[in-house]
Scaffold this motif. Structure first.
Motif, PDB file in Angstrom:
ATOM      1  N   UNK A   1       0.842  -1.206   0.000  1.00 48.09           N
ATOM      2  CA  UNK A   1       0.000   0.000   0.000  1.00 48.09           C
ATOM      3  C   UNK A   1       0.870   1.246   0.000  1.00 48.09           C
ATOM      4  N   UNK A   2       0.377   2.270  -0.647  1.00 49.27           N
ATOM      5  CA  UNK A   2       1.136   3.518  -0.680  1.00 49.27           C
ATOM      6  C   UNK A   2       0.933   4.272   0.631  1.00 49.27           C
ATOM      7  N   UNK A   3       2.020   4.785   1.179  1.00 46.84           N
ATOM      8  CA  UNK A   3       1.914   5.576   2.411  1.00 46.84           C
ATOM      9  C   UNK A   3       1.386   6.967   2.091  1.00 46.84           C
ATOM     10  N   UNK A   4       1.817   7.495   0.966  1.00 46.06           N
ATOM     11  CA  UNK A   4       1.428   8.859   0.588  1.00 46.06           C
ATOM     12  C   UNK A   4       1.038   8.898  -0.884  1.00 46.06           C
ATOM     13  N   UNK A   5      -0.112   9.487  -1.161  1.00 49.06           N
ATOM     14  CA  UNK A   5      -0.503   9.715  -2.549  1.00 49.06           C
ATOM     15  C   UNK A   5      -0.802  11.202  -2.718  1.00 49.06           C
ATOM     16  N   UNK A   6      -0.033  11.858  -3.552  1.00 48.84           N
ATOM     17  CA  UNK A   6      -0.224  13.289  -3.801  1.00 48.84           C
ATOM     18  C   UNK A   6      -0.649  13.458  -5.247  1.00 48.84           C
ATOM     19  N   UNK A   7      -1.774  14.143  -5.448  1.00 49.63           N
ATOM     20  CA  UNK A   7      -2.258  14.307  -6.818  1.00 49.63           C
ATOM     21  C   UNK A   7      -2.460  15.775  -7.162  1.00 49.63           C
ATOM     22  N   UNK A   8      -1.590  16.261  -8.039  1.00 43.38           N
ATOM     23  CA  UNK A   8      -1.785  17.555  -8.675  1.00 43.38           C
ATOM     24  C   UNK A   8      -2.041  18.698  -7.676  1.00 43.38           C
ATOM     25  N   UNK A   9      -1.241  18.767  -6.600  1.00 45.79           N
ATOM     26  CA  UNK A   9      -1.473  19.842  -5.634  1.00 45.79           C
ATOM     27  C   UNK A   9      -0.895  21.166  -6.128  1.00 45.79           C
ATOM     28  N   UNK A  10      -1.593  22.238  -5.752  1.00 48.64           N
ATOM     29  CA  UNK A  10      -1.219  23.590  -6.152  1.00 48.64           C
ATOM     30  C   UNK A  10      -1.312  24.507  -4.955  1.00 48.64           C
ATOM     31  N   UNK A  11      -0.425  25.483  -4.886  1.00 46.89           N
ATOM     32  CA  UNK A  11      -0.494  26.479  -3.812  1.00 46.89           C
ATOM     33  C   UNK A  11       0.148  27.782  -4.283  1.00 46.89           C
ATOM     34  N   UNK A  12      -0.589  28.878  -4.136  1.00 46.75           N
ATOM     35  CA  UNK A  12      -0.048  30.193  -4.491  1.00 46.75           C
ATOM     36  C   UNK A  12      -0.099  31.098  -3.278  1.00 46.75           C
ATOM     37  N   UNK A  13       0.899  31.965  -3.142  1.00 47.90           N
ATOM     38  CA  UNK A  13       0.856  33.048  -2.165  1.00 47.90           C
ATOM     39  C   UNK A  13       0.808  34.347  -2.957  1.00 47.90           C
ATOM     40  N   UNK A  14      -0.357  34.925  -3.084  1.00 52.65           N
ATOM     41  CA  UNK A  14      -0.486  36.124  -3.909  1.00 52.65           C
ATOM     42  C   UNK A  14      -0.112  35.786  -5.340  1.00 52.65           C
ATOM     43  N   UNK A  15       0.860  36.533  -5.877  1.00 53.28           N
ATOM     44  CA  UNK A  15       1.272  36.306  -7.263  1.00 53.28           C
ATOM     45  C   UNK A  15       2.227  35.130  -7.409  1.00 53.28           C
ATOM     46  N   UNK A  16       2.798  34.733  -6.268  1.00 58.04           N
ATOM     47  CA  UNK A  16       3.830  33.705  -6.325  1.00 58.04           C
ATOM     48  C   UNK A  16       3.211  32.315  -6.307  1.00 58.04           C
ATOM     49  N   UNK A  17       3.515  31.517  -7.345  1.00 58.26           N
ATOM     50  CA  UNK A  17       3.042  30.144  -7.357  1.00 58.26           C
ATOM     51  C   UNK A  17       4.123  29.277  -6.745  1.00 58.26           C
ATOM     52  N   UNK A  18       3.867  28.783  -5.533  1.00 55.98           N
ATOM     53  CA  UNK A  18       4.886  28.009  -4.817  1.00 55.98           C
ATOM     54  C   UNK A  18       4.886  26.561  -5.282  1.00 55.98           C
TER      55      UNK A  18
END
Lengths: 299, 349
Positions: free
Chosen positions: A1-18
């Motif tokens: 089994x997978x411990x972690x599955x991350x799918x297409x996560x996005x995060x921006x702080x104002x104009x900055x796409x982190x």
């Protein structure tokens, strides 16, 4: 089994796409590295997976659960190492660990055990502010392990350590993996990730550029082997005429011969008796980074 | 095995008692204020008024006998008057035969009044005696213990309240800011402990520190040099004491919620508490201040903590005096901690 599955996560702080569409899966017991220069989005990615930040988009499953918002069921199974300053004031190494252990309902005996694991047994009674940088780093890892979590997150555990302390820490990290823990760690030392990690994700500007085992990534480059000689050991013209030599470059210090067939080249060099100070360099993750981004890797 | 609450409290208490600077500012610094003000005001009221005299006679002799003034002789009127003009003497009695003239300094109305009443009284008394008639109106004076207190009696509750207030504000604000900055807050958020446990243990440590402060403070003030006498209802000050801690702890939480650095938090805490302590009569009685200032003073929590502590520690008031200070402090706590919980953030960004 997978411990972690991350799918297409996005995060921006104002104009900055982190973080700009990051996906990866980490298997149970795997040592997974997230690499990249400062500002690549490693820490934000880690914080989203840990459940400290809500992603703007995408999904995270950590041990089958959603880590955000604060998931109390998940907390005892996850260990997070933070900055080497996340300690209570004026407490000794042992007292720090006993306090953190109690927060998880774990007894003080475990503190002793973790101190041994990170090699700080003889510093148990030393106050946190009197430890060296490497010792503090190890203590902060010990704090993340004190409740015996299944998944351990380490954010740049070896940053700002001297080479000796870094190598000591590698042994600690290997010992943790040997206990069957899943480890996710970030670093900007590519050489270190190559040595430690089962698989690595190379990040830059919020995206994953490449994701595989370090060996496969380097192999995939199909980069030439470079044979480096001391300058003056051989004339550049002679070197260019050797069997298998593709390209010869020379600088103040050394003469470098690129080759895709190192065996005949090395035996030719051996016949000439010019093996003194010779180095053979294969491609590294830094070359992978260069290949992916078109620029030199700068930590 | 320790519970999270117990071990967190223990960790914070150790952190507090191992920091020598904090110990100094919490325990020694308020005592220094008590010692300085206590010694400064200890002789007040026992100072005898000086009075100059030129010439001699029964009036001057009678003035000496009252014991209320210290009479100093001058050879010429001019020499004495010069002293009055310089403000070194509140009054000068000039006696020429049966004529008594009092020269007094206009600047100090209160003392001039005293001197004037005294000289007049003595002169009239001598007049009555000289007339050979028995006085029609008999006059006698007896001493009454008044409610205006000896300096140490109002200094102790005042400076103690201030000391507790400042340590409760700092005790809440600084750890909050430093733990946020050092990511200890994040560490706590990642552990399965509730906010109540974290806050509760911090509050327990703050209350413990305040109890130590209070015991030490009252013990020092009770030394013979200072001579504090506790009233019989001193124990009624306990609810005021506890609610006062809560009120200032919540102010500290608010400061800690707003400020990003320890420097900012400690500046903000001082700006809040120090002027408040002056306006609340922690060091000087506020009764003589203008009316509007007293109105301002009445909306401050420290004023009510001061009043409550003074009422029970030294004035010996009963249960009925609990209502106002307790209600104000409790209301303050609820409102401020509600705002703090709205402003609070776990992380810097």
């Amino acid at each position: 089994m997978a411990a972690i599955v991350v799918e297409d996560i996005r995060k921006s702080y104002g104009d900055l796409t982190a973080v700009d569409g990051v996906s990866f899966t980490v298997a149970e017991g795997e040592f997974f590295g997230i690499l990249g220069p400062n500002g690549a989005g490693k820490t934000t990615t880690l914080e989203i997976v840990e459940g400290l930040r809500r992603p703007d988009g995408g999904s995270v499953r950590l041990l089958g659960e959603n880590p955000f918002p604060r998931n109390v069921k998940l907390l005892p199974r996850v260990g997070v190492q933070l900055q080497a300053s996340a300690f209570f004031e004026k407490l000794s190494a042992r007292e720090q660990l006993e306090t953190f252990a109690a927060l998880y309902g774990v007894g003080p005996a475990r503190a002793r055990e973790v101190l041994d694991l990170v090699g700080l047994a003889d510093k148990a009674e030393t106050r946190e502010d009197r430890l060296s940088g490497g010792q503090r780093q190890r203590l902060s890892i010990a704090c993340a392990l004190v409740h015996d979590p299944d998944v351990v997150f380490l954010d740049e555990p070896t940053a700002a350590l001297d080479p000796q302390a870094r190598r000591n820490l590698w042994d600690v990290l290997r010992a943790i993996q040997a206990r069957g823990k899943t480890i996710v760690y970030t670093t900007h030392y590519l050489d270190e990730a190559e040595v430690l990690c089962d698989r690595v994700a190379i990040m830059d500007s919020g995206r994953v550029l490449a994701l595989d085992t370090p060996a496969a990534l380097v192999r995939g480059l199909d980069a030439p082997v470079r044979v480096v000689l001391e300058r003056g050991a051989l004339a550049a013209a002679t070197a260019a005429g050797l069997p298998g030599a593709d390209e010869v470059t020379e600088d103040d210090q050394s003469l470098t011969i690129s080759t895709r067939t190192p065996a005949p080249l090395l035996s030719a060099l051996a016949e000439r008796g010019t093996l003194d100070g010779l180095q053979v360099r294969t491609a590294t993750l830094e070359d992978v980074f260069l290949h992916q981004t078109g620029r030199e890797y700068r930590a | 095995m320790n519970s999270p609450f117990k071990s967190l409290s223990l960790a914070m208490a150790k952190g507090f008692f191992r920091e020598k600077t904090t110990l100094f500012f919490t325990f020694v610094f308020p005592l220094m204020f008590l010692v300085v003000f206590g010694l400064l005001f200890s002789d007040s009221g026992t100072d005898r008024i000086k009075l100059g005299s030129v010439g001699d006679g029964p009036v001057v002799a009678a003035l000496r006998e009252t014991g209320a003034v210290e009479v100093e002789r001058y050879d010429t009127l001019d020499a004495g008057l010069a002293e009055v003009r310089d403000g070194d003497l509140p009054g000068l009695v000039e006696v020429t035969g049966d004529r008594v003239v009092l020269h007094f300094a206009a600047s100090d109305q209160a003392r001039a009044g005293t001197v004037r009443g005294l000289v007049q009284g003595v002169t009239q008394e001598l007049n009555v005696a000289a007339s050979g008639q028995p006085p029609k109106f008999a006059f006698a004076a007896t001493q009454v213990e008044d409610s205006s207190l000896k300096a140490i009696q109002y200094l102790t509750p005042g400076i103690l309240s201030w000391g507790i207030a400042i340590s409760a504000v700092f005790g809440a604000a600084l750890p909050l800011v430093s733990w946020r900055r050092k990511q200890v807050l994040r560490k706590l958020r990642l552990a399965p402990v509730s906010t109540t446990t974290v806050l509760g243990s911090r509050l327990l440590v703050t209350i413990t520190v305040a109890i130590v402060q209070a015991v030490l403070f009252v013990a020092v003030a009770s030394l013979p040099v200072f001579g504090l006498a506790l009233s019989g209802t001193w124990w009624l000050s306990i609810p005021v004491f506890l609610l006062g801690i809560l009120a200032f702890f919540s102010i500290g939480m608010l400061v800690g919620a707003f400020c990003k650095t320890e420097e900012a938090a400690s500046g903000a805490a001082n700006i809040l508490v120090l002027p408040m302590s002056f306006l609340s009569g922690s060091f000087f009685p506020i009764e003589n201040a203008p009316g509007w200032l007293q109105a301002v003073s009445n909306i401050l929590p420290l004023r009510h903590m001061n009043d409550g502590m003074t009422d029970f520690l030294v004035r010996g008031k009963g249960f009925e005096a609990l209502l106002v200070p307790c209600a104000v402090l409790l209301g303050f706590t609820l409102v401020v901690s509600f705002i703090a919980s709205k402003v609070f953030t776990w992380e810097d960004n």
